[in-house]
Design a protein around this motif. Structure first.
Motif, PDB file in Angstrom:
ATOM      1  N   LEU A  20     116.886 -97.709 133.006  1.00  0.00           N
ATOM      2  CA  LEU A  20     117.910 -98.609 132.925  1.00  0.00           C
ATOM      3  C   LEU A  20     117.674 -99.753 133.507  1.00  0.00           C
ATOM      4  O   LEU A  20     119.178-100.906 132.955  1.00  0.00           O
ATOM      5  CB  LEU A  20     119.288 -97.860 133.209  1.00  0.00           C
ATOM      6  N   VAL A  21     117.862 -99.910 134.352  1.00  0.00           N
ATOM      7  CA  VAL A  21     117.711-101.229 135.680  1.00  0.00           C
ATOM      8  C   VAL A  21     116.504-102.176 134.220  1.00  0.00           C
ATOM      9  O   VAL A  21     116.939-103.633 133.862  1.00  0.00           O
ATOM     10  CB  VAL A  21     116.792-101.569 136.252  1.00  0.00           C
ATOM     11  N   GLN A  22     115.885-101.942 133.756  1.00  0.00           N
ATOM     12  CA  GLN A  22     115.286-102.638 132.874  1.00  0.00           C
ATOM     13  C   GLN A  22     116.092-102.950 131.688  1.00  0.00           C
ATOM     14  O   GLN A  22     115.638-104.439 130.736  1.00  0.00           O
ATOM     15  CB  GLN A  22     113.608-101.849 132.387  1.00  0.00           C
ATOM     16  N   ALA A  23     116.557-101.925 130.837  1.00  0.00           N
ATOM     17  CA  ALA A  23     117.440-102.275 129.516  1.00  0.00           C
ATOM     18  C   ALA A  23     118.987-103.087 130.007  1.00  0.00           C
ATOM     19  O   ALA A  23     118.899-103.850 128.858  1.00  0.00           O
ATOM     20  CB  ALA A  23     117.582-101.115 129.456  1.00  0.00           C
ATOM     21  N   GLU A  24     119.759-103.152 131.243  1.00  0.00           N
ATOM     22  CA  GLU A  24     120.038-104.148 131.723  1.00  0.00           C
ATOM     23  C   GLU A  24     120.035-105.567 131.994  1.00  0.00           C
ATOM     24  O   GLU A  24     121.088-106.069 131.997  1.00  0.00           O
ATOM     25  CB  GLU A  24     121.376-103.037 132.527  1.00  0.00           C
ATOM     26  N   GLN A  76     129.010 -95.658 132.590  1.00  0.00           N
ATOM     27  CA  GLN A  76     129.385 -96.928 131.218  1.00  0.00           C
ATOM     28  C   GLN A  76     128.699 -98.420 130.810  1.00  0.00           C
ATOM     29  O   GLN A  76     128.433 -98.608 130.467  1.00  0.00           O
ATOM     30  CB  GLN A  76     130.416 -97.245 131.434  1.00  0.00           C
ATOM     31  N   PHE A  77     127.338 -97.092 130.579  1.00  0.00           N
ATOM     32  CA  PHE A  77     125.513 -98.701 129.976  1.00  0.00           C
ATOM     33  C   PHE A  77     125.529 -98.583 128.185  1.00  0.00           C
ATOM     34  O   PHE A  77     125.944 -97.397 127.705  1.00  0.00           O
ATOM     35  CB  PHE A  77     124.457 -97.915 130.361  1.00  0.00           C
ATOM     36  N   ASP A  78     125.939 -99.711 127.688  1.00  0.00           N
ATOM     37  CA  ASP A  78     126.172 -99.983 126.561  1.00  0.00           C
ATOM     38  C   ASP A  78     124.282 -99.291 126.061  1.00  0.00           C
ATOM     39  O   ASP A  78     124.636 -98.921 124.319  1.00  0.00           O
ATOM     40  CB  ASP A  78     126.678-101.426 125.669  1.00  0.00           C
ATOM     41  N   SER A  79     123.390 -99.738 126.828  1.00  0.00           N
ATOM     42  CA  SER A  79     122.348 -99.439 126.356  1.00  0.00           C
ATOM     43  C   SER A  79     121.828 -97.938 125.940  1.00  0.00           C
ATOM     44  O   SER A  79     121.230 -98.027 125.408  1.00  0.00           O
ATOM     45  CB  SER A  79     121.161 -99.625 127.814  1.00  0.00           C
ATOM     46  N   THR A  80     122.508 -96.738 126.937  1.00  0.00           N
ATOM     47  CA  THR A  80     122.032 -96.234 126.862  1.00  0.00           C
ATOM     48  C   THR A  80     122.991 -95.397 125.130  1.00  0.00           C
ATOM     49  O   THR A  80     122.045 -94.635 124.425  1.00  0.00           O
ATOM     50  CB  THR A  80     122.992 -94.929 127.408  1.00  0.00           C
ATOM     51  N   ILE A  83     130.335-103.331 120.199  1.00  0.00           N
ATOM     52  CA  ILE A  83     130.034-101.442 119.960  1.00  0.00           C
ATOM     53  C   ILE A  83     131.918-101.072 119.800  1.00  0.00           C
ATOM     54  O   ILE A  83     132.303-101.826 121.339  1.00  0.00           O
ATOM     55  CB  ILE A  83     130.006-100.611 121.111  1.00  0.00           C
ATOM     56  N   SER A  84     132.504-100.808 119.327  1.00  0.00           N
ATOM     57  CA  SER A  84     133.960-100.740 119.679  1.00  0.00           C
ATOM     58  C   SER A  84     134.662 -99.739 120.231  1.00  0.00           C
ATOM     59  O   SER A  84     133.323 -98.383 120.590  1.00  0.00           O
ATOM     60  CB  SER A  84     134.609-100.767 117.856  1.00  0.00           C
ATOM     61  N   GLU A  85     135.190 -99.036 121.033  1.00  0.00           N
ATOM     62  CA  GLU A  85     136.163 -98.456 122.451  1.00  0.00           C
ATOM     63  C   GLU A  85     135.717 -97.124 121.918  1.00  0.00           C
ATOM     64  O   GLU A  85     135.810 -96.194 121.838  1.00  0.00           O
ATOM     65  CB  GLU A  85     137.422 -99.224 122.656  1.00  0.00           C
ATOM     66  N   TYR A  88     129.686 -93.291 128.370  1.00  0.00           N
ATOM     67  CA  TYR A  88     130.566 -93.273 128.423  1.00  0.00           C
ATOM     68  C   TYR A  88     131.663 -92.281 129.096  1.00  0.00           C
ATOM     69  O   TYR A  88     132.533 -91.989 129.597  1.00  0.00           O
ATOM     70  CB  TYR A  88     131.465 -94.135 127.142  1.00  0.00           C
ATOM     71  N   THR A  89     131.252 -91.043 127.635  1.00  0.00           N
ATOM     72  CA  THR A  89     131.604 -89.938 128.200  1.00  0.00           C
ATOM     73  C   THR A  89     131.087 -88.551 128.683  1.00  0.00           C
ATOM     74  O   THR A  89     131.550 -87.374 128.775  1.00  0.00           O
ATOM     75  CB  THR A  89     131.846 -89.585 126.679  1.00  0.00           C
ATOM     76  N   ASN A  90     130.268 -89.230 129.366  1.00  0.00           N
ATOM     77  CA  ASN A  90     129.069 -87.961 130.485  1.00  0.00           C
ATOM     78  C   ASN A  90     129.093 -88.927 131.462  1.00  0.00           C
ATOM     79  O   ASN A  90     128.580 -89.891 132.178  1.00  0.00           O
ATOM     80  CB  ASN A  90     128.197 -87.260 129.559  1.00  0.00           C
ATOM     81  N   LYS A  91     129.215 -87.800 132.329  1.00  0.00           N
ATOM     82  CA  LYS A  91     129.094 -88.693 133.984  1.00  0.00           C
ATOM     83  C   LYS A  91     126.825 -88.750 134.493  1.00  0.00           C
ATOM     84  O   LYS A  91     126.840 -87.481 134.032  1.00  0.00           O
ATOM     85  CB  LYS A  91     129.480 -87.397 135.199  1.00  0.00           C
TER      86      LYS A  91
END
Length: 576
Positions: A448-452, A482-486, A498-500, A513-516
């Protein structure tokens, strides 16, 4: 019987004696004196001082055992035995010092004599009696094998030649001794005619066998010379050869080709961790360089020589070592498959297919069906909802991949590289200290660090944002990343806009965005910097971030109000 046991006797002894006709030896008085008793030692009386002699001997002899007996002339008449003649300087000694023997009318001795300390004992078999006067005394030295009589030191002759010792199994020559060439003998020393008896002891032993051997010894001496010359010549040649080789190895220049090659291309694979000598051995085996030493010397002479890495190189045969080093440092020679940091597995599979020149999708199918056989560690398997078990294990690096290899071999090489890296960083221990369940989650954080993160300077701040949002005390996002990369990984895309509604309507586990919490697994292959950032996040309280230019620049915020200002800045850059 010793050679000093005999006194001077009548001369000549025997016509065959080598001293026959000799005039005798000086100081001898035996011819003028009476026959001496066998033994040759002057009589010594205890009361009389030992006599001094002007020469080596006086020629006086005593009986062997010093016993006196009546003697007779040739007519049978008895007479008194003649007394030993004393030197003039002892004539005036006191009478009591030397008693003369007394005889009766029949000639028998009367009285007593002083005991001779040298007299033979009653059991001495060698205490011989003298022969009658006028008779011939037995010569115990008449045998041919007897020792010669003693002579003064100045006139002593060499001892007779002894019997040769028994030979051994090794026979160096006919004379069982040193060859004349090595013993210093010479057939032309001017003494060939001299009898052996007149020569020295060393001559008779070392070089006495001269009878009829002159020509033969000359031939043998010549052969010995040839042997010596051959041995020394061969030794000199051998020493010269090995000396030249030693000089070449230590001080001479190593064999090398000239020029940049003969035009024939060859693909060379350098294994991981290879040093200068290992690389040189591979190049020599493939015919690129002429010697390993030449390559090592050229690599050391080049300032960037140590930067040669493992991988596949396209070179030419018969290159000079310097030109080979130069070409290997150039990107033109690199034929490796390079996996960039953060690249997803789907893209890596396509690169492998292209390099191996196999049908598209071949490597992806192998990964899907054989992933359990490719060397994943135990902690990287059996995780639910993982889309690709190999994600995060195709470590970004340079790999030697060429046509003819199998996809599974390439994948196994990449998995091994990633596993080695994670073990060296001690992921299993460090994950617990960071509040994670295990190394699998730590690899996911690094991906995640690498992607964001847009730049390496952003990685540690991005790592802190992830850990802060995962905390149970997080009330800002309620433990949602709440990462767009995932979400993009879920869809296999890389979109910014990306639309909400689209995000909120997709319940997939990879939709953060929907999963903790974290997604089921890594979403890419993190590099070294991302891995280090995941292990050492900042402690500044960062909770939010926005790519304000939409591409390369990322800014961070600690509160929701700061975050909103960054969002407004991003919209302004887009013209919204």
């Amino acid at each position: 019987m010793t050679e000093y046991g005999r006194g001077p006797g009548s001369e000549p002894w025997h016509p065959d004696d080598p001293l026959y006709g000799d005039g005798g030896w000086g100081g001898q008085q035996a011819a003028q004196q009476a026959q001496q008793s066998y033994g040759g030692q002057p009589q010594y009386h205890p009361q009389q001082p030992q006599q001094q002699y002007g020469d080596w001997g006086t020629g006086e002899q005593h009986g062997y055992g010093d016993q006196s007996y009546p003697q007779y002339d040739e007519y049978g008449q008895q007479y008194a035995p003649q007394q030993p003649q004393q030197p003039q300087h002892q004539q005036h000694q006191a009478p009591h010092q030397h008693q003369q023997p007394q005889y009766d009318q029949n000639g028998w001795p009367t009285g007593s004599y002083p005991q001779d300390p040298y007299a033979g004992g009653p059991q001495d078999p060698y205490a011989q009696q003298p022969a009658p006067y006028g008779g011939e005394q037995s010569d115990y030295y008449g045998a041919p094998e007897a020792y010669p009589p003693p002579e003064p030191p100045g006139r002593r002759r060499p001892e007779p030649e002894r019997e040769p010792e028994p030979g051994t199994d090794w026979d160096p020559g006919p004379d069982q001794g040193e060859h004349a060439f090595f013993a210093g003998g010479d057939d032309e020393d001017g003494r060939d005619g001299e009898p052996d008896e007149r020569r020295g002891r060393g001559e008779r032993r070392g070089g006495g066998d001269r009878r009829g051997g002159g020509k033969e010894k000359k031939r043998r001496s010549g052969l010995a010379c040839l042997v010596v010359v051959a041995v020394f010549g061969g030794g000199l040649a051998g020493v010269s050869y090995f000396g030249y080789q030693f000089y070449q190895d230590r001080f001479g220049s190593a064999p090398d080709f000239a020029g940049s090659g003969n035009g024939e291309q060859v693909t060379v694979t350098i294994p991981k961790g290879s040093g200068g000598y290992a690389i040189g051995q591979v190049l020599k085996k493939m015919g690129v360089v002429k010697s390993v030493d030449a390559f090592v010397a050229a690599q050391a002479a080049n300032p960037d020589g140590k930067n040669i890495q493992d991988g596949v190189y396209t070179l030419q045969k018969e290159m000079s070592a310097a030109s080979a080093v130069e070409l290997m440092l150039s990107p033109k020679s690199r034929d490796n498959l390079i996996i960039a940091e953060g690249k997803r597995n789907a893209a890596v599979y396509e690169l492998i297919d292209a390099r191996l020149e196999v049908e598209k999708g071949t490597t992806a199918k192998v990964a899907e069906t054989r992933w359990k056989t490719l060397g994943l560690p135990g902690w990287a398997v059996n995780h639910p909802n993982v889309k690709d078990p190999l994600e995060g294990f195709l470590f970004p690096s340079s790999y030697a991949v060429a046509k003819g290899q199998k996809p599974e071999d390439v994948l196994r090489q990449m998995v091994a590289r990633a596993t080695e890296k994670y073990e060296s960083l001690d992921f299993e221990t460090k994950a617990k200290s960071l509040g994670l369940e295990g190394p699998w989650e730590l690899v996911t954080v690094a991906s995640l660090v690498q992607a964001e993160g847009k730049t390496h300077d952003d990685f540690r701040k991005m790592s802190e944002v992830i850990y802060n949002r995962l905390k149970p005390t997080n009330t800002e996002t309620n433990q949602k990343l709440q990462f767009d990369s995932t979400f993009n990984y879920l869809l296999g895309q890389s979109e910014i806009d990306i639309s909400e509604s689209e995000i909120n309507s997709n319940p997939d586990p990879y939709n953060t965005y929907t999963n903790k919490g974290l997604p089921p697994g890594p979403i890419g292959n993190p590099g070294d910097d991302a891995l280090q950032a995941a292990l050492k996040p900042t402690r500044d309280g960062w909770m939010y971030f926005v790519a304000t230019d939409g591409m390369d620049k990322t800014e961070f915020a600690k509160t929701i109000a700061e975050h909103q200002r960054l969002v407004d800045k991003f919209n302004a850059s887009r013209g919204n």
